[in-house]
Design an enzyme around this catalytic site. Structure first.
Site, PDB file in Angstrom:
ATOM      1  N   THR A   1       0.957  -0.914  -0.096  1.00  0.00           N
ATOM      2  CA  THR A   1      -0.014   0.203  -0.394  1.00  0.00           C
ATOM      3  C   THR A   1       0.776   1.320  -0.189  1.00  0.00           C
ATOM      4  O   THR A   1       2.529   0.711   0.401  1.00  0.00           O
ATOM      5  CB  THR A   1      -0.772  -0.115   1.395  1.00  0.00           C
ATOM      6  OG1 THR A   1      -1.421  -1.312   1.104  1.00  0.00           O
ATOM      7  CG2 THR A   1      -1.869   1.094   0.998  1.00  0.00           C
TER       8      THR A   1
ATOM      9  N   ARG B   1     -12.797  -7.561  -4.269  1.00  0.00           N
ATOM     10  CA  ARG B   1     -12.434  -7.621  -2.649  1.00  0.00           C
ATOM     11  C   ARG B   1     -11.567  -6.383  -2.407  1.00  0.00           C
ATOM     12  O   ARG B   1     -11.527  -5.940  -3.552  1.00  0.00           O
ATOM     13  CB  ARG B   1     -11.294  -8.234  -2.595  1.00  0.00           C
ATOM     14  CG  ARG B   1     -10.936  -9.080  -1.024  1.00  0.00           C
ATOM     15  CD  ARG B   1      -9.339  -8.081  -0.940  1.00  0.00           C
ATOM     16  NE  ARG B   1      -9.455  -7.859  -0.086  1.00  0.00           N
ATOM     17  CZ  ARG B   1      -8.476  -6.980   0.652  1.00  0.00           C
ATOM     18  NH1 ARG B   1      -7.388  -5.798  -0.376  1.00  0.00           N
ATOM     19  NH2 ARG B   1      -7.226  -6.887   1.830  1.00  0.00           N
TER      20      ARG B   1
ATOM     21  N   GLY C   1     -10.336  -3.444   0.793  1.00  0.00           N
ATOM     22  CA  GLY C   1      -9.821  -3.835   2.289  1.00  0.00           C
ATOM     23  C   GLY C   1      -9.716  -2.714   2.557  1.00  0.00           C
ATOM     24  O   GLY C   1     -11.185  -1.861   2.613  1.00  0.00           O
TER      25      GLY C   1
ATOM     26  N   THR D   1      -0.928  -0.125   6.643  1.00  0.00           N
ATOM     27  CA  THR D   1      -0.298  -0.979   5.292  1.00  0.00           C
ATOM     28  C   THR D   1      -0.444  -2.669   5.941  1.00  0.00           C
ATOM     29  O   THR D   1      -0.054  -2.455   7.123  1.00  0.00           O
ATOM     30  CB  THR D   1       0.613  -0.506   4.547  1.00  0.00           C
ATOM     31  OG1 THR D   1       1.667  -1.610   3.987  1.00  0.00           O
ATOM     32  CG2 THR D   1       1.704  -0.312   5.575  1.00  0.00           C
ATOM     33  N   GLY D   2      -1.166  -3.117   5.249  1.00  0.00           N
ATOM     34  CA  GLY D   2      -1.067  -4.328   5.784  1.00  0.00           C
ATOM     35  C   GLY D   2      -2.188  -5.135   5.784  1.00  0.00           C
ATOM     36  O   GLY D   2      -2.887  -4.955   4.395  1.00  0.00           O
TER      37      GLY D   2
ATOM     38  N   GLY E   1      -5.446  -6.242   4.383  1.00  0.00           N
ATOM     39  CA  GLY E   1      -7.254  -5.084   5.971  1.00  0.00           C
ATOM     40  C   GLY E   1      -7.685  -5.496   5.940  1.00  0.00           C
ATOM     41  O   GLY E   1      -8.478  -4.890   6.816  1.00  0.00           O
TER      42      GLY E   1
END
Length: 317
Positions: free
Chosen positions: A176, A204, A206, A227-228, A230
């Site tokens: 991200t 999908r 996030g 960020t990661g 989601g």
């Protein structure tokens, strides 16, 4: 007049150092620096925080080295579906788009949604039509695709076939970009943009376009971009959680951010990171992976970028 600050991220779970050539690492760090300088130029001349975060994110969306815009991840059908959001801490106004397939710079479309004012989020083809009707650049799918994303998609499909997806590296899974800023007028803003994760299910969505999860800003408290994975950022409402810990528990931005990223995410065994800035210009950038593309600049014009533990100072030229 207050002090001002800017911080950015280009995604946690950056690749192992041997996965990229030195030239590629240099190019990625260069684009982080370009993003910082774009946002800093806005703040230095007395501009608004929301314009600064937008300027920084546009640079990263245009770079092939990050998972947003050009260079975004591919879903299970090898299609790019792009998400972005932006939030103004002064008014709590926000805009977001999700599952766009054509918008060159999703953060600009999110800003247009914010300025439209009748909604907070637009999805799919409607988001693409909205952006095009307002004169924003749109592209064919091929524009967003890079060879590295094709390789990452193939790698994730191989992991799924072998039942080893949990062992996939963070860089194979997601990424991200985002920015947070405090301007000279004391206002905060945040923006986030992503292609999601490689091999994600069709349709999908996030956390990046979800206000309060991947993006949040509130004057007097903080601005956050995450960020990661989601799904966990949505469940923990990460951006708002950081702000709530600061507002209600009196924690400083670094303590609150670390609590959410390092402690709250630990039981889920997922990669996570964020950048945040508080009302005094203090920056936090915690992450629980091997690395996170990140950078920040002080009001004196001192620029810093990093991918792993080492931090590199850049010139402000």
């Amino acid at each position: 007049m207050t002090k001002f600050a800017l911080a950015i991220h280009g995604g946690c779970g950056v690749m192992a150092k041997l996965d990229l050539s030195e030239a590629e690492w240099i190019a990625a760090r260069r684009d982080l620096g370009r993003a910082l300088k774009a946002g800093y130029a806005v703040l230095k001349r007395g501009g608004n925080a929301i314009d600064a975060v937008q300027a920084a994110v546009v640079v990263m969306e245009d770079s092939p080295h990050f998972n947003a815009g050009h260079g975004a991840a591919l879903n299970e059908n090898a299609i790019h579906e792009l998400d972005a959001s932006i939030m103004d801490g002064k008014t709590l106004a926000a805009g977001a788009i999700c599952a766009s397939r054509r918008i060159r710079n999703p953060v600009l479309a999110a800003r247009a949604v914010l300025e439209h004012g009748d909604m907070v989020m637009l999805a799919g083809p409607a988001a693409d039509r909205f952006a095009e009707a307002r004169g924003l650049a749109v592209e064919e799918q091929a524009y967003f695709t890079t060879e590295r994303r094709k390789q990452s998609l193939a790698a994730m499909k191989a992991h799924v076939a072998a039942g080893t997806q949990l062992a996939a590296s963070e860089s194979e899974k997601h990424g991200t970009v985002g920015a947070v800023a405090l301007d000279q007028h004391g206002h905060l803003a945040a923006a986030t943009s992503t292609g999601g994760y490689n091999n994600k299910p069709d349709g999908r969505i996030g956390d990046s376009p979800v206000i309060g999860a991947g993006t949040y800003a509130r004057d007097g408290v903080c601005a956050v971009s995450g960020t990661g994975k989601g799904e966990f950022f949505i469940r923990h409402v990460v951006g708002h959680e950081v702000a709530a810990r600061m507002a209600y528990l009196g924690e400083d931005v670094r303590t609150a951010s670390a609590k959410v990223i390092i402690e709250d995410m630990k039981p889920h065994n997922i990669g996570a990171g964020l950048v945040a800035v508080d009302a005094d210009g203090t920056v936090a950038a915690p992450y629980n992976t091997d690395g996170m593309f990140r950078g920040w600049v002080t009001e004196e014009g001192d620029f810093y970028v990093a991918s792993h533990s080492e931090v590199m100072a850049l010139t402000g030229d």
